[in-house]
Design a protein around this motif. Structure first.
Motif, PDB file in Angstrom:
ATOM      1  N   VAL A 199       0.879  -1.161   0.000  1.00  0.00           N
ATOM      2  CA  VAL A 199       0.000   0.000   0.000  1.00  0.00           C
ATOM      3  C   VAL A 199       0.917   1.212   0.000  1.00  0.00           C
ATOM      4  O   VAL A 199       1.736   1.376   0.910  1.00  0.00           O
ATOM      5  N   TYR A 200       0.768   2.054  -1.033  1.00  0.00           N
ATOM      6  CA  TYR A 200       1.701   3.156  -1.252  1.00  0.00           C
ATOM      7  C   TYR A 200       0.982   4.496  -1.167  1.00  0.00           C
ATOM      8  O   TYR A 200      -0.110   4.658  -1.722  1.00  0.00           O
ATOM      9  N   CYS A 201       1.613   5.442  -0.497  1.00  0.00           N
ATOM     10  CA  CYS A 201       1.068   6.793  -0.366  1.00  0.00           C
ATOM     11  C   CYS A 201       1.924   7.738  -1.203  1.00  0.00           C
ATOM     12  O   CYS A 201       3.107   7.924  -0.915  1.00  0.00           O
ATOM     13  N   ASP A 202       1.340   8.346  -2.244  1.00  0.00           N
ATOM     14  CA  ASP A 202       2.131   9.194  -3.120  1.00  0.00           C
ATOM     15  C   ASP A 202       2.270  10.601  -2.520  1.00  0.00           C
ATOM     16  O   ASP A 202       1.834  10.876  -1.396  1.00  0.00           O
ATOM     17  N   LEU A 203       2.911  11.497  -3.286  1.00  0.00           N
ATOM     18  CA  LEU A 203       3.174  12.843  -2.790  1.00  0.00           C
ATOM     19  C   LEU A 203       1.893  13.648  -2.557  1.00  0.00           C
ATOM     20  O   LEU A 203       1.926  14.659  -1.859  1.00  0.00           O
ATOM     21  N   LYS A 204       0.787  13.206  -3.165  1.00  0.00           N
ATOM     22  CA  LYS A 204      -0.501  13.879  -2.953  1.00  0.00           C
ATOM     23  C   LYS A 204      -1.312  13.196  -1.845  1.00  0.00           C
ATOM     24  O   LYS A 204      -2.493  13.485  -1.680  1.00  0.00           O
ATOM     25  N   ASN A 205      -0.656  12.293  -1.119  1.00  0.00           N
ATOM     26  CA  ASN A 205      -1.301  11.549  -0.036  1.00  0.00           C
ATOM     27  C   ASN A 205      -2.441  10.661  -0.525  1.00  0.00           C
ATOM     28  O   ASN A 205      -3.379  10.368   0.213  1.00  0.00           O
ATOM     29  N   GLN A 206      -2.337  10.233  -1.795  1.00  0.00           N
ATOM     30  CA  GLN A 206      -3.286   9.283  -2.349  1.00  0.00           C
ATOM     31  C   GLN A 206      -2.729   7.866  -2.181  1.00  0.00           C
ATOM     32  O   GLN A 206      -1.586   7.594  -2.528  1.00  0.00           O
ATOM     33  N   HIS A 207      -3.556   6.968  -1.655  1.00  0.00           N
ATOM     34  CA  HIS A 207      -3.115   5.598  -1.421  1.00  0.00           C
ATOM     35  C   HIS A 207      -3.517   4.695  -2.588  1.00  0.00           C
ATOM     36  O   HIS A 207      -4.597   4.845  -3.156  1.00  0.00           O
ATOM     37  N   SER A 208      -2.614   3.786  -2.921  1.00  0.00           N
ATOM     38  CA  SER A 208      -2.913   2.801  -3.951  1.00  0.00           C
ATOM     39  C   SER A 208      -2.262   1.478  -3.561  1.00  0.00           C
ATOM     40  O   SER A 208      -1.284   1.437  -2.818  1.00  0.00           O
ATOM     41  N   THR A 209      -2.841   0.402  -4.072  1.00  0.00           N
ATOM     42  CA  THR A 209      -2.298  -0.932  -3.825  1.00  0.00           C
ATOM     43  C   THR A 209      -1.572  -1.399  -5.078  1.00  0.00           C
ATOM     44  O   THR A 209      -2.115  -1.321  -6.184  1.00  0.00           O
ATOM     45  N   ARG A 210      -0.347  -1.855  -4.901  1.00  0.00           N
ATOM     46  CA  ARG A 210       0.458  -2.292  -6.047  1.00  0.00           C
ATOM     47  C   ARG A 210       0.998  -3.691  -5.788  1.00  0.00           C
ATOM     48  O   ARG A 210       1.337  -4.048  -4.657  1.00  0.00           O
ATOM     49  N   THR A 211       1.118  -4.454  -6.867  1.00  0.00           N
ATOM     50  CA  THR A 211       1.859  -5.713  -6.836  1.00  0.00           C
ATOM     51  C   THR A 211       3.150  -5.498  -7.620  1.00  0.00           C
ATOM     52  O   THR A 211       3.100  -5.107  -8.797  1.00  0.00           O
ATOM     53  N   LEU A 212       4.272  -5.747  -6.984  1.00  0.00           N
ATOM     54  CA  LEU A 212       5.576  -5.391  -7.546  1.00  0.00           C
ATOM     55  C   LEU A 212       6.507  -6.593  -7.601  1.00  0.00           C
ATOM     56  O   LEU A 212       6.376  -7.541  -6.827  1.00  0.00           O
ATOM     57  N   TRP A 213       7.465  -6.490  -8.516  1.00  0.00           N
ATOM     58  CA  TRP A 213       8.604  -7.395  -8.545  1.00  0.00           C
ATOM     59  C   TRP A 213       9.811  -6.556  -8.110  1.00  0.00           C
ATOM     60  O   TRP A 213      10.386  -5.827  -8.924  1.00  0.00           O
ATOM     61  N   PRO A 214      10.209  -6.591  -6.859  1.00  0.00           N
ATOM     62  CA  PRO A 214      11.285  -5.711  -6.375  1.00  0.00           C
ATOM     63  C   PRO A 214      12.643  -6.120  -6.928  1.00  0.00           C
ATOM     64  O   PRO A 214      13.015  -7.293  -6.889  1.00  0.00           O
ATOM     65  N   LEU A 215      13.380  -5.138  -7.453  1.00  0.00           N
ATOM     66  CA  LEU A 215      14.639  -5.421  -8.139  1.00  0.00           C
ATOM     67  C   LEU A 215      15.857  -4.896  -7.411  1.00  0.00           C
ATOM     68  O   LEU A 215      16.895  -5.555  -7.335  1.00  0.00           O
ATOM     69  N   ALA A 216      15.765  -3.669  -6.893  1.00  0.00           N
ATOM     70  CA  ALA A 216      16.942  -3.047  -6.280  1.00  0.00           C
ATOM     71  C   ALA A 216      16.498  -2.002  -5.281  1.00  0.00           C
ATOM     72  O   ALA A 216      15.426  -1.397  -5.423  1.00  0.00           O
ATOM     73  N   LEU A 217      17.335  -1.792  -4.278  1.00  0.00           N
ATOM     74  CA  LEU A 217      17.058  -0.808  -3.244  1.00  0.00           C
ATOM     75  C   LEU A 217      18.211   0.184  -3.223  1.00  0.00           C
ATOM     76  O   LEU A 217      19.355  -0.192  -2.962  1.00  0.00           O
ATOM     77  N   GLY A 218      17.920   1.436  -3.549  1.00  0.00           N
ATOM     78  CA  GLY A 218      18.955   2.470  -3.606  1.00  0.00           C
ATOM     79  C   GLY A 218      18.938   3.332  -2.355  1.00  0.00           C
ATOM     80  O   GLY A 218      17.877   3.774  -1.910  1.00  0.00           O
ATOM     81  N   TYR A 219      20.128   3.557  -1.801  1.00  0.00           N
ATOM     82  CA  TYR A 219      20.254   4.378  -0.595  1.00  0.00           C
ATOM     83  C   TYR A 219      20.776   5.754  -1.000  1.00  0.00           C
ATOM     84  O   TYR A 219      21.928   5.893  -1.430  1.00  0.00           O
ATOM     85  N   PHE A 220      19.935   6.774  -0.842  1.00  0.00           N
ATOM     86  CA  PHE A 220      20.295   8.145  -1.199  1.00  0.00           C
ATOM     87  C   PHE A 220      20.396   8.996   0.065  1.00  0.00           C
ATOM     88  O   PHE A 220      20.034   8.555   1.160  1.00  0.00           O
ATOM     89  N   ASP A 221      20.879  10.221  -0.108  1.00  0.00           N
ATOM     90  CA  ASP A 221      21.066  11.095   1.047  1.00  0.00           C
ATOM     91  C   ASP A 221      19.762  11.352   1.788  1.00  0.00           C
ATOM     92  O   ASP A 221      19.734  11.426   3.017  1.00  0.00           O
ATOM     93  N   GLN A 222      18.657  11.526   1.048  1.00  0.00           N
ATOM     94  CA  GLN A 222      17.395  11.921   1.657  1.00  0.00           C
ATOM     95  C   GLN A 222      16.423  10.772   1.872  1.00  0.00           C
ATOM     96  O   GLN A 222      15.511  10.873   2.677  1.00  0.00           O
ATOM     97  N   THR A 223      16.598   9.682   1.139  1.00  0.00           N
ATOM     98  CA  THR A 223      15.625   8.593   1.246  1.00  0.00           C
ATOM     99  C   THR A 223      16.208   7.324   0.648  1.00  0.00           C
ATOM    100  O   THR A 223      17.295   7.335   0.058  1.00  0.00           O
ATOM    101  N   GLN A 224      15.470   6.217   0.819  1.00  0.00           N
ATOM    102  CA  GLN A 224      15.759   4.985   0.084  1.00  0.00           C
ATOM    103  C   GLN A 224      14.716   4.843  -1.014  1.00  0.00           C
ATOM    104  O   GLN A 224      13.548   5.198  -0.829  1.00  0.00           O
ATOM    105  N   LEU A 225      15.145   4.305  -2.148  1.00  0.00           N
ATOM    106  CA  LEU A 225      14.268   4.209  -3.310  1.00  0.00           C
ATOM    107  C   LEU A 225      14.245   2.772  -3.810  1.00  0.00           C
ATOM    108  O   LEU A 225      15.298   2.157  -4.020  1.00  0.00           O
TER     109      LEU A 225
END
Length: 239
Positions: A154-180
């Motif tokens: 369950v994902y909350c976007d920048l407009k605070n809208q929630h959606s349900t997604r089914t994903l195939w997770p590939l990579a996790l990036g660590y940035f200065d401000q967040t993880q992506l």
């Protein structure tokens, strides 16, 4: 460099290559003659190293030969200590504990001078202003990536809208401000990126996604730079 150090350095060089590497290249990197290199390779083979190949064709170290764990340079130990400190500050609690455990195992078998270098390294990690992600979400993401599992979020976007997604997770990036998170999104039929601090819930699904992750990663990287790739073209099945 002593002969023992040179033999270890040669093993390290061979371990860095997935395909045969020419003797001339190895000799140049080690600063020795080609004749000396051939003699060192014969010595390592006699000691059990599975080095395949021959002069003129190149050499390849097959898996299964373990290096002694003590042969780290001071720079390598500082790099390990700095990396562990970064993980301790930026990673989830499970990853932080793993980093400290790895350093403990290495430190337990190091001679005292090298143990001091690692334990008292002056390289430090500064404070982070990153958006804090849920610790368990990051942990579950890492497991799903490693095991190639589909996930529901369950994902909350920048407009605070929630959606349900089914994903195939590939990579996790660590940035200065967040993880992506980089993933294939079944809803959009394309690669998408998700801020982990905006993932409200995450559920790992049984089974694996229908294509190997390394192949998906290649397609994802290509999609970042290839503007001619039609958006939404779905990856093919698992090989």
């Amino acid at each position: 460099m002593s002969r023992a150090q040179r033999l270890l350095a040669l093993l390290q060089l061979l371990r860095q290559h997935r395909f045969p590497v020419r003797g001339e290249q190895l000799a140049e990197q080690l600063g020795v003659s080609l004749r000396t290199l051939y003699r060192d390779i014969r010595t390592l083979q006699a000691q059990g190293a599975r080095i395949e190949g021959e002069a003129g064709l190149g050499y390849l170290l097959r898996p299964g030969f373990m290096l002694p764990p003590l042969m780290f340079s001071p720079e390598e130990l500082e790099a390990l200590a700095l990396g562990a400190r970064w993980v301790n500050e930026r990673g989830d609690s499970h990853l932080a504990a793993a980093a400290q455990s790895a350093l403990g195992k290495i430190g337990a078998v190091l001679p005292q001078p090298l143990h001091y270098v690692m334990e008292h390294s002056g390289l430090r990690i500064g404070p982070s202003e990153a958006h804090k992600s849920d610790d368990d979400v990051i942990y579950q993401l890492r497991l799903a990536i490693r095991q190639e599992q589909r996930i529901d979020i369950v994902y909350c976007d920048l407009k605070n809208q929630h959606s349900t997604r089914t994903l195939w997770p590939l990579a996790l990036g660590y940035f200065d401000q967040t993880q992506l998170l980089a993933a294939w999104c079944e809803l959009r039929q394309d690669f998408r990126h998700f801020r982990t601090d905006r993932i409200a819930t995450l559920t790992r699904l049984p089974g694996r996604f229908p294509k190997r992750r390394e192949h998906l990663l290649q397609a994802w990287r290509k999609s970042l730079f290839d503007t001619e790739t039609p958006p939404g073209s779905k990856p093919t099945g698992r090989n």
